[in-house]
Scaffold this motif. Structure first.
Motif, PDB file in Angstrom:
ATOM      1  N   ALA A  28      -8.038   8.590   4.098  1.00 51.50           N
ATOM      2  CA  ALA A  28      -6.958   9.439   3.610  1.00 51.50           C
ATOM      3  C   ALA A  28      -5.595   8.909   4.049  1.00 51.50           C
ATOM      4  CB  ALA A  28      -7.144  10.874   4.113  1.00 51.50           C
ATOM      5  N   THR A  29      -5.507   8.435   5.279  1.00 52.96           N
ATOM      6  CA  THR A  29      -4.246   7.881   5.784  1.00 52.96           C
ATOM      7  C   THR A  29      -3.806   6.683   4.945  1.00 52.96           C
ATOM      8  OG1 THR A  29      -4.721   8.649   8.024  1.00 52.96           O
ATOM      9  CG2 THR A  29      -3.116   6.877   7.792  1.00 52.96           C
ATOM     10  N   LYS A  30      -4.752   5.837   4.610  1.00 55.37           N
ATOM     11  CA  LYS A  30      -4.436   4.667   3.777  1.00 55.37           C
ATOM     12  C   LYS A  30      -3.881   5.105   2.423  1.00 55.37           C
ATOM     13  CE  LYS A  30      -6.561   0.645   1.533  1.00 55.37           C
ATOM     14  NZ  LYS A  30      -7.787  -0.182   1.395  1.00 55.37           N
ATOM     15  N   GLY A  42      -8.086   4.003  -2.840  1.00 55.36           N
ATOM     16  CA  GLY A  42      -7.087   3.232  -2.099  1.00 55.36           C
ATOM     17  C   GLY A  42      -7.145   1.757  -2.436  1.00 55.36           C
ATOM     18  N   ASN A  43      -8.339   1.201  -2.531  1.00 60.46           N
ATOM     19  CA  ASN A  43      -8.486  -0.222  -2.877  1.00 60.46           C
ATOM     20  C   ASN A  43      -7.976  -0.501  -4.282  1.00 60.46           C
ATOM     21  OD1 ASN A  43      -9.590  -0.795  -0.378  1.00 60.46           O
ATOM     22  ND2 ASN A  43     -11.710  -0.618  -1.080  1.00 60.46           N
ATOM     23  N   ARG A  44      -8.260   0.410  -5.208  1.00 57.33           N
ATOM     24  CA  ARG A  44      -7.785   0.217  -6.584  1.00 57.33           C
ATOM     25  C   ARG A  44      -6.260   0.292  -6.660  1.00 57.33           C
ATOM     26  NH1 ARG A  44     -10.870   0.842 -10.982  1.00 57.33           N
ATOM     27  NH2 ARG A  44      -8.945   0.038 -11.898  1.00 57.33           N
ATOM     28  N   LEU A  45      -5.690   1.285  -5.986  1.00 63.07           N
ATOM     29  CA  LEU A  45      -4.231   1.404  -5.996  1.00 63.07           C
ATOM     30  C   LEU A  45      -3.579   0.195  -5.339  1.00 63.07           C
ATOM     31  CD1 LEU A  45      -3.677   5.182  -5.056  1.00 63.07           C
ATOM     32  CD2 LEU A  45      -3.391   4.118  -7.307  1.00 63.07           C
ATOM     33  N   GLU A  46      -4.134  -0.233  -4.229  1.00 62.05           N
ATOM     34  CA  GLU A  46      -3.592  -1.377  -3.509  1.00 62.05           C
ATOM     35  C   GLU A  46      -3.605  -2.617  -4.393  1.00 62.05           C
ATOM     36  OE1 GLU A  46      -3.902  -2.316   1.151  1.00 62.05           O
ATOM     37  OE2 GLU A  46      -5.776  -2.617   0.048  1.00 62.05           O
ATOM     38  N   SER A  47      -4.687  -2.813  -5.122  1.00 53.72           N
ATOM     39  CA  SER A  47      -4.799  -3.973  -6.012  1.00 53.72           C
ATOM     40  C   SER A  47      -3.781  -3.900  -7.144  1.00 53.72           C
ATOM     41  CB  SER A  47      -6.216  -4.046  -6.577  1.00 53.72           C
ATOM     42  OG  SER A  47      -6.334  -5.089  -7.517  1.00 53.72           O
ATOM     43  N   ASP A  48      -3.657  -2.721  -7.761  1.00 55.60           N
ATOM     44  CA  ASP A  48      -2.713  -2.567  -8.878  1.00 55.60           C
ATOM     45  C   ASP A  48      -1.270  -2.714  -8.413  1.00 55.60           C
ATOM     46  OD1 ASP A  48      -4.822  -2.188 -10.575  1.00 55.60           O
ATOM     47  OD2 ASP A  48      -4.566  -0.019 -10.783  1.00 55.60           O
ATOM     48  N   LEU A  49      -0.952  -2.128  -7.266  1.00 49.96           N
ATOM     49  CA  LEU A  49       0.410  -2.231  -6.763  1.00 49.96           C
ATOM     50  C   LEU A  49       0.765  -3.669  -6.403  1.00 49.96           C
ATOM     51  CD1 LEU A  49       0.557   0.969  -4.493  1.00 49.96           C
ATOM     52  CD2 LEU A  49       1.605   0.646  -6.746  1.00 49.96           C
ATOM     53  N   GLY A  98       2.139  -5.526  -9.191  1.00 48.31           N
ATOM     54  CA  GLY A  98       3.435  -5.082  -9.701  1.00 48.31           C
ATOM     55  C   GLY A  98       3.386  -3.833 -10.550  1.00 48.31           C
ATOM     56  N   THR A  99       2.236  -3.202 -10.638  1.00 44.68           N
ATOM     57  CA  THR A  99       2.118  -1.970 -11.424  1.00 44.68           C
ATOM     58  C   THR A  99       2.892  -0.849 -10.747  1.00 44.68           C
ATOM     59  OG1 THR A  99      -0.112  -2.662 -12.081  1.00 44.68           O
ATOM     60  CG2 THR A  99       0.477  -0.369 -12.490  1.00 44.68           C
ATOM     61  N   GLU A 100       3.603  -0.074 -11.538  1.00 46.53           N
ATOM     62  CA  GLU A 100       4.355   1.073 -11.005  1.00 46.53           C
ATOM     63  C   GLU A 100       3.370   2.124 -10.484  1.00 46.53           C
ATOM     64  OE1 GLU A 100       6.270   4.797 -10.700  1.00 46.53           O
ATOM     65  OE2 GLU A 100       5.081   4.396 -12.512  1.00 46.53           O
ATOM     66  N   LEU A 101       3.742   2.811  -9.389  1.00 52.84           N
ATOM     67  CA  LEU A 101       2.815   3.686  -8.672  1.00 52.84           C
ATOM     68  C   LEU A 101       2.209   4.748  -9.584  1.00 52.84           C
ATOM     69  CD1 LEU A 101       1.444   4.684  -6.096  1.00 52.84           C
ATOM     70  CD2 LEU A 101       3.514   6.001  -5.578  1.00 52.84           C
ATOM     71  N   ASN A 102       3.021   5.483 -10.329  1.00 50.83           N
ATOM     72  CA  ASN A 102       2.498   6.562 -11.164  1.00 50.83           C
ATOM     73  C   ASN A 102       1.575   6.040 -12.255  1.00 50.83           C
ATOM     74  OD1 ASN A 102       3.713   8.686  -9.789  1.00 50.83           O
ATOM     75  ND2 ASN A 102       5.622   8.535 -10.974  1.00 50.83           N
ATOM     76  N   VAL A 103       1.869   4.856 -12.757  1.00 51.79           N
ATOM     77  CA  VAL A 103       1.001   4.241 -13.766  1.00 51.79           C
ATOM     78  C   VAL A 103      -0.348   3.889 -13.139  1.00 51.79           C
ATOM     79  CG1 VAL A 103       0.694   2.254 -15.307  1.00 51.79           C
ATOM     80  CG2 VAL A 103       2.940   3.358 -15.110  1.00 51.79           C
ATOM     81  N   ALA A 104      -0.302   3.344 -11.922  1.00 53.94           N
ATOM     82  CA  ALA A 104      -1.540   2.988 -11.220  1.00 53.94           C
ATOM     83  C   ALA A 104      -2.372   4.236 -10.923  1.00 53.94           C
ATOM     84  CB  ALA A 104      -1.203   2.253  -9.928  1.00 53.94           C
ATOM     85  N   ILE A 105      -1.699   5.327 -10.521  1.00 52.76           N
ATOM     86  CA  ILE A 105      -2.415   6.572 -10.225  1.00 52.76           C
ATOM     87  C   ILE A 105      -3.098   7.096 -11.481  1.00 52.76           C
ATOM     88  CG2 ILE A 105      -2.103   9.006  -9.615  1.00 52.76           C
ATOM     89  CD1 ILE A 105       0.123   8.079  -7.689  1.00 52.76           C
ATOM     90  N   LEU A 106      -2.366   7.136 -12.592  1.00 51.03           N
ATOM     91  CA  LEU A 106      -2.943   7.636 -13.839  1.00 51.03           C
ATOM     92  C   LEU A 106      -4.121   6.781 -14.274  1.00 51.03           C
ATOM     93  CD1 LEU A 106      -2.796   9.670 -16.153  1.00 51.03           C
ATOM     94  CD2 LEU A 106      -1.207   8.125 -17.325  1.00 51.03           C
ATOM     95  N   SER A 107      -3.999   5.474 -14.091  1.00 50.20           N
ATOM     96  CA  SER A 107      -5.073   4.562 -14.483  1.00 50.20           C
ATOM     97  C   SER A 107      -6.343   4.822 -13.676  1.00 50.20           C
ATOM     98  CB  SER A 107      -4.620   3.109 -14.297  1.00 50.20           C
ATOM     99  OG  SER A 107      -5.691   2.225 -14.537  1.00 50.20           O
TER     100      SER A 107
END
Length: 724
Positions: free
Chosen positions: A199-201, A504-511, A514-523
């Protein structure tokens, strides 16, 4: 009613019982945590630096400074002795759903024969009960007895007062000499740590820089029955199995819905007040009490607490309910289905996650569609429940809970998630690739000027769902009344840790791309719904249509019995889950299967032996006596020229023959022991032994409806449920 002599005596004792007068009411502030060695008490009696060290460990989970143990031990001993304690106990929670304790005296004999009170830091930190006599699933052999208890500083020590004295109780973990967990607390603490790490990550990926430790919280609603001890002590099945193995339903049950939320009987309310005073003194935040649906059934619900403390408090609550019931002439039944034909008892575990800096992470706020933090954590729960639903079913699987799950009074054995119409709509938008709005609360206008206009929740509640979102938490409704909440909490924390780690791993990879945070979250949330949205269901969980749809169309498991559910613990993907999160090693997980399988088989064996014994030694003699009296009456009447119908005698004779034949079949079936695996043995118990037990009961209960009441040897449902 007439009744045999023992039943009449029991009724006399109840109706002429001198009531225990209610205690003079005390202010909550005067009682609260007076028997707990709380932070405030530590602060008043510990040196400043020692207190800061202990407080830091409790609040942040940092490693305990071993050098403070002696100072804490002396202060704890002095406080307990001032409360009247002569003994201390390392309290732990073995794999039995019960609480274990060994009492040791503070006494230390000196060279001159005098004694002093002594309690050293090493004694506080570590104890040594027997590691082989408790269920361990093969971790320890009988001749390998060493096991250790270790102080859990995050759960406060307390003094427990009984009629026999006062004891200092220290919550501990229980581990083997080889280091494996033999208890329910150790995996719970590990699951909290795993969930906190994941959760912290995720929170840091969402942009938070100040992240306090994340913990899960728990509020466990406890349902229970109260039966007068005069009746319960005359029922071998209630005393040894916790449920009635025989009993014809009373003419009145719960069909009028007049017990639910009705006026609490005076005797019961005095009992409840006594329970609550003891709970308040122990720092357990009892908040709600009421009559439940079934006659003789009640509920107690606490306020939310940190999961580890809540679990310890839940064990204490069950102990207090049982002990206090005896003082008031009751027996407290925590079996999931003590009476046929009326509702059984569960323990709804309200579970959430949060911390001091970001708050409740499952609070959707007023606009959940724009609350990315909530959507991520809620999406993680959805993924976890879908992927590991069979695990959630397995951790609530017991012989007693099988009687409740799947009946039209409790959630089905199919694990699904209810979100409510508002959140279901939001996640439906996510699954379509965009999210723009949330349904908002309406206004309830009752059409009466003197009544207030109040806001209506954006979604209804669904009592048929086993895993339902209820505003700012999930309610796991399949947990059994007599179970420890640790197992369910371990499962929920661990599957959340796994899902958050994956997200967390998926978001980290997308970010990183260069993917924008909200786009990565929605994906990532769209992927969650595409792969795991089948677990979301808002309809009637009791319906046959859902059972068919869930299994055939959505691929959800319907594990109807413990024999079906427990083998899930041996599945490779479950072993991988616990191993990679560090919550349970393969050896520890295997031991859980062995222990719980054995408990299931032993429970059914005890019940089957009771069915045979009670049918042969109680019901059969009563039926024969009645049949003999009836036959003599028919013969006497015939001699004086009165033709008396013989159908009643023939019916009783037929039922008696059918019951004895059923007892013979059950006895023969119980003698089978050549099983290749525990799984085979459990299936035999579920599908051969249990139906044969039901067969004996069918004829015995029919006999109860035919035999003269003054000959029936067992307290009846009518007496037990309605005479208080």
């Amino acid at each position: 009613m007439s009744g045999n002599e023992s039943r009449l005596q029991a009724i006399y004792q109840i109706t002429n019982r001198e009531p225990i007068p209610p205690k003079a009411p005390k202010r909550l502030e005067e009682m609260w945590a007076t028997d707990v060695f709380s932070l405030s008490k530590m602060q008043s009696c510990l040196p400043k630096e020692v207190f800061k060290s202990v407080k830091k460990t409790i609040q942040t989970g940092d490693k305990l400074d071993a050098t403070v143990a002696d100072v804490v031990a002396i202060a704890m001993k002095d406080w307990a002795i001032a409360k009247g304690a002569l003994y201390y106990s390392h309290v732990f929670y073995p794999l039995t759903n019960a609480t274990a304790e060994k009492h040791d005296g503070f006494i230390s004999v000196q060279g001159d024969g005098s004694v002093i009170s002594e309690f050293a830091g090493k004694v506080l930190v570590q104890g040594e009960p027997d590691g082989s006599s408790f269920p361990n699933g093969g971790i320890r052999s009988t001749f390998e007895a060493r096991g250790y208890t270790a102080w859990d500083v995050t759960s406060p020590a307390y003094v427990m007062e009984t009629d026999n004295g006062i004891t200092l109780c220290i919550p501990t973990v229980f581990i083997s000499w080889t280091g494996e967990a033999l208890d329910k607390k150790t995996p719970l603490l590990r699951s909290i740590a795993a969930m906190n790490k994941a959760a912290t990550k995720v929170l840091k990926l969402l942009g938070h820089t100040n992240v306090a430790p994340v913990n899960s919280s728990c509020g466990a609603e406890q349902e229970y029955f109260l039966i007068d001890a005069n009746f319960a002590n005359s029922r071998p099945d209630l005393l040894l199995a916790g449920r009635t193995l025989f009993g014809k339903p009373a003419a009145k049950g719960q069909q009028f819905d007049d017990h639910y939320f009705g006026a609490i009987p005076e005797r019961v309310q005095v009992f409840m007040q006594d329970v609550e005073e003891r709970m308040y003194r122990l720092g357990i935040p009892a908040k709600t009490r009421h009559n439940e649906v079934a006659p003789g059934q009640f509920e107690l619900a606490p306020f939310f607490e940190a999961a580890n403390v809540a679990s310890d408090h839940q064990q204490l609550t069950m102990t207090i309910l049982r002990h206090t019931a005896k003082k008031h002439g009751f027996i407290c039944l925590l079996h999931e289905k003590p009476f046929a034909g009326i509702n059984g008892s569960g323990k709804h575990v309200n579970w959430s996650v949060g911390n001091a800096t970001q708050g409740n992470l499952l609070d959707p706020g007023d606009d959940p569609h724009s609350n990315a933090q909530f959507l991520v954590f809620c999406g993680a729960v959805i993924r976890g429940v879908h992927k590991y639903g069979p695990l959630l079913r397995a951790v609530v699987a017991t012989a007693s809970n099988d009687h409740r799950l799947g009946a039209n009074e409790a959630p089905p054995a199919i694990i699904s998630v209810y979100l409510g119409s508002q959140l279901e709509d939001v996640f439906e938008q996510i699954s379509k690739g965009d999210v723009k709005s949330s349904k908002h609360k309406g206004i309830m206008n009752l059409g009466v000027d003197t009544l207030p206009i109040f806001p209506k929740d954006p979604g209804d509640r669904n009592r048929t769902s086993p895993f339902a979102f209820t505003g700012n938490r999930f309610e796991f409704r399949a947990v059994g009344s007599g179970q420890s909440v640790s197992g369910p909490l371990v499962a929920m924390n661990t599957i959340l840790a796994d899902s958050l780690d994956w997200i967390g791993n998926r978001l980290e990879s997308d970010l990183a791309k260069g993917t924008e945070l909200n786009v990565a979250i929605l994906s990532v949330l769209k992927e969650v719904m595409d792969e795991h949205g089948a677990v979301v269901f808002g309809g009637n969980g009791y319906s046959e249509e859902w059972h068919k749809m869930a299994v055939e169309e959505r691929g959800l498991a319907n594990l109807r019995t413990t024999a079906d559910a427990l083998p899930v613990l041996k599945e490779g993907y479950i072993e991988d889950l616990f191993q990679k999160t560090g919550v349970l090693s393969p050896v520890e997980l295997a031991s859980r299967f062995e222990v719980y399988a054995e408990q299931y088989l032993l429970s059914i064996e005890v019940e089957a032996k009771l069915v045979i014994s009670m049918a042969k030694t109680l019901i059969y003699p009563a039926a024969v006596k009645y049949l003999t009296d009836l036959a003599n009456a028919i013969a006497c009447l015939k001699e004086v020229g009165i033709a008396f119908e013989v159908e009643s005698a023939e019916k009783v004779s037929t039922l008696l023959k059918s019951m004895t034949d059923s007892v013979t079949k059950l006895t023969e079936a119980l003698g089978k022991h050549d099983f290749a695996t525990p799984e085979e043995h459990m299936q035999y118990a579920a599908h051969t032994i249990r139906p044969l037990m039901d067969g004996v009961r069918k004829y015995a209960d029919a006999l109860e409806g035919e035999i003269a009441d003054d000959l029936w040897p067992l307290p009846t449902y009518q007496e037990m449920l309605f005479i208080k």
